[in-house]
Design an enzyme around this catalytic site. Sequence first.
Site, PDB file in Angstrom:
ATOM      1  N   LYS A  90       0.812  -1.462  -0.044  1.00  0.00           N
ATOM      2  CA  LYS A  90      -0.107  -0.341   0.116  1.00  0.00           C
ATOM      3  C   LYS A  90       0.801   1.188  -0.040  1.00  0.00           C
ATOM      4  O   LYS A  90       1.795   1.752   1.235  1.00  0.00           O
ATOM      5  CB  LYS A  90      -0.670   0.086   1.848  1.00  0.00           C
ATOM      6  CG  LYS A  90      -2.562   0.533   1.031  1.00  0.00           C
ATOM      7  CD  LYS A  90      -2.316   1.866   0.558  1.00  0.00           C
ATOM      8  CE  LYS A  90      -2.103   2.913   2.116  1.00  0.00           C
ATOM      9  NZ  LYS A  90      -2.260   4.398   1.699  1.00  0.00           N
ATOM     10  N   GLY A 125       5.714   4.722   9.061  1.00  0.00           N
ATOM     11  CA  GLY A 125       4.516   5.877   8.886  1.00  0.00           C
ATOM     12  C   GLY A 125       4.609   6.749  10.330  1.00  0.00           C
ATOM     13  O   GLY A 125       5.245   6.664  11.205  1.00  0.00           O
ATOM     14  N   SER A 126       3.326   7.372  10.177  1.00  0.00           N
ATOM     15  CA  SER A 126       3.529   8.180  11.891  1.00  0.00           C
ATOM     16  C   SER A 126       2.977   7.448  13.063  1.00  0.00           C
ATOM     17  O   SER A 126       2.677   6.288  13.061  1.00  0.00           O
ATOM     18  CB  SER A 126       2.441   9.256  11.492  1.00  0.00           C
ATOM     19  OG  SER A 126       0.928   8.963  11.649  1.00  0.00           O
ATOM     20  N   THR A 127       3.619   8.067  14.065  1.00  0.00           N
ATOM     21  CA  THR A 127       3.763   7.335  15.104  1.00  0.00           C
ATOM     22  C   THR A 127       2.429   6.900  15.420  1.00  0.00           C
ATOM     23  O   THR A 127       2.572   5.851  15.923  1.00  0.00           O
ATOM     24  CB  THR A 127       4.446   7.933  16.203  1.00  0.00           C
ATOM     25  OG1 THR A 127       6.297   8.403  16.031  1.00  0.00           O
ATOM     26  CG2 THR A 127       4.527   7.525  17.547  1.00  0.00           C
ATOM     27  N   GLY A 187       0.896   4.368  14.136  1.00  0.00           N
ATOM     28  CA  GLY A 187       1.843   3.022  14.127  1.00  0.00           C
ATOM     29  C   GLY A 187       0.811   2.565  15.468  1.00  0.00           C
ATOM     30  O   GLY A 187       0.787   1.735  15.497  1.00  0.00           O
ATOM     31  N   GLU A 195       8.404   1.610  11.758  1.00  0.00           N
ATOM     32  CA  GLU A 195       9.269   2.303  11.578  1.00  0.00           C
ATOM     33  C   GLU A 195       8.452   3.319  11.271  1.00  0.00           C
ATOM     34  O   GLU A 195       7.399   3.663  11.142  1.00  0.00           O
ATOM     35  CB  GLU A 195      10.054   2.136  10.541  1.00  0.00           C
ATOM     36  CG  GLU A 195      11.500   2.810  10.046  1.00  0.00           C
ATOM     37  CD  GLU A 195      11.444   3.708   9.743  1.00  0.00           C
ATOM     38  OE1 GLU A 195      11.426   4.477  10.432  1.00  0.00           O
ATOM     39  OE2 GLU A 195      11.870   4.361   9.258  1.00  0.00           O
ATOM     40  N   CYS A 231      12.464  10.237   8.322  1.00  0.00           N
ATOM     41  CA  CYS A 231      12.258   9.960   9.703  1.00  0.00           C
ATOM     42  C   CYS A 231      13.134  10.059  11.000  1.00  0.00           C
ATOM     43  O   CYS A 231      12.852  10.574  11.827  1.00  0.00           O
ATOM     44  CB  CYS A 231      11.433   8.635  10.140  1.00  0.00           C
ATOM     45  SG  CYS A 231      12.789   6.961   8.761  1.00  0.00           S
ATOM     46  N   GLU A 256       7.745  15.795  16.312  1.00  0.00           N
ATOM     47  CA  GLU A 256       8.828  15.941  14.486  1.00  0.00           C
ATOM     48  C   GLU A 256       8.239  16.871  13.541  1.00  0.00           C
ATOM     49  O   GLU A 256       6.758  16.452  13.456  1.00  0.00           O
ATOM     50  CB  GLU A 256       8.246  14.376  14.002  1.00  0.00           C
ATOM     51  CG  GLU A 256       9.128  14.292  12.454  1.00  0.00           C
ATOM     52  CD  GLU A 256       8.869  12.315  12.523  1.00  0.00           C
ATOM     53  OE1 GLU A 256       7.876  12.409  12.037  1.00  0.00           O
ATOM     54  OE2 GLU A 256       9.904  11.725  11.825  1.00  0.00           O
TER      55      GLU A 256
END
Length: 498
Positions: free
Chosen positions: A199, A251-253, A256, A273, A307, A404
């Site tokens: 994806k 992707g973003s925390t 995730g 990650e 990242c 971030e």
Amino acid sequence: MTTTRSETGTGENLAETFSQYVPSIEARDIVTIKERYGLLIGGEERQPRDGGSLTTIEPSSGEPLAEIAEAGKADVDDAVTAARAAFEGGWRDLSPRVRAKYVFRLARLIQDRARELAVLESIDGGKPIRESRDIDIPLSAAHFFYHAGWADKLEYAMPGMRVEPLGVVGQIIPWNFPLLMAAWKLAPALACGNTVVLKPAETTSLTALLLGEIVQEADFPPGVLNIVTGAGATGAALVAHGGVDKIAFTGSTGVGKMIGRQLAGTGTRLTLELGGKGAHVVFDDAALDQAIEGIVDGIFFNQGHVCCAGSRLLVQEGIAETLLGRLKRRMDLLRVGDPLDKNTDVGAINSHAQLQRIEEYVGGAASEGCEIHQPDAELPERGFWFLPTLVTGLGGSERIAREEVFGPVLTVQSFRTEAEAVAKANATSYGLSGGVWTEKGSRILWMSQRMKAGVIWANSFNQFDAASPFGGVRESGFGREGGRQGLEEYLRLEPVHS
Ligand code: ADP
């Protein structure tokens, strides 16, 4: 990467760069961008059964580039079913030597089509062509070459273990390194004998779709790689499907964590990650010219959409003023503009939404009393742009100091002692990357043992190699990509007792 930048930082006139801002028509001519892209399911390009479509925008103009399919639940189900059929119908049982040949062939074809991939990556994502050409595409090919080499040596890599692929793997990737992140995930998955549903991110699907065509050209069996484009809902449908053996997410925390909660207790393997807030620690004995190039590369490479970016500069007090003065002069030389111009250092921000996020962070820092420094330069009128930015005068509790930004924005703080440097470097919930600049080897070891990050670079930054494992600790995620450790994430390992 550091050397590439320093070679081109020759100080030509910025104003001249902007007056010459014309899209490079010649480069555009080497790629064909279709009006509409479908999904890749079971070896065929298809329109979605229950989804819609999305418009992908060119960041450097803000204009629509193409329509991409948005896969719905039924399409995701078809893709998982096709991947399962390919796994059970032969890919799993293929001789590892033959599997290696497929992956080698794919690596070779990526090299053959490197120019086309590089130009498409820069048009669709906004990154400078020099980076796509010299970093993203060669590293993508290198990743496939490296993992092709492992395909028939897995038993050797894992002594005393029975080694089996996991099965069907769902891979969700971000928009900052669209082809490279696809390569990081696909290469080990395929080399280990898994089949994949990939994806891509909604703003940058085009090189993944071209990679899908290349996989077909390499004659992979249908269904070994399936691509479902779409936004968050498509990714969520893949996570919720229940028929995949592993999800690999970058992707973003926030997303995730959600995926982690959703898969807890299901038996589906997971690697994450996520974000980062990397600290770049510069001691007063560091080679300053090199450190400045490393700092510039660490935060302005790929517009800071990285990242593992070194987004926090920690500089020892005695050299803070000198370093900042030199850094500002170096920033004045960065060329911001047309991603397809090979002299561009900083390209376009990937999307309007991301530009707004960056503006909000920097605006917030200014209102919290921080000082903002940017080079005195104009930006192109159309498209999404943000100048390289330094933020000083921080106390440490500001949002910009902790969260971030994912843009070309560097915060600066000073420190006196090593212990203070460690405390400041670790004053974040993330733990992906860090950098230490000093002439003393013992200090590098001391610092790297104490800095909480998955990757620490010494007297360099943003160095990547398929053979070295990459990944985070704390809120930057878990699992490794690259190296022998990265293979384990795509294998079921059982100890063999004799
Ligand atoms: P960003 O905020 O930087 O775009 P995201 O984490 O939202 O980062 O996006 C990374 C990838 O995750 C993209 O491919 C995106 O479409 C996908 N994604 C977004 N939301 C979800 C979700 N709820 N479940 C699964 N995938 C998602």
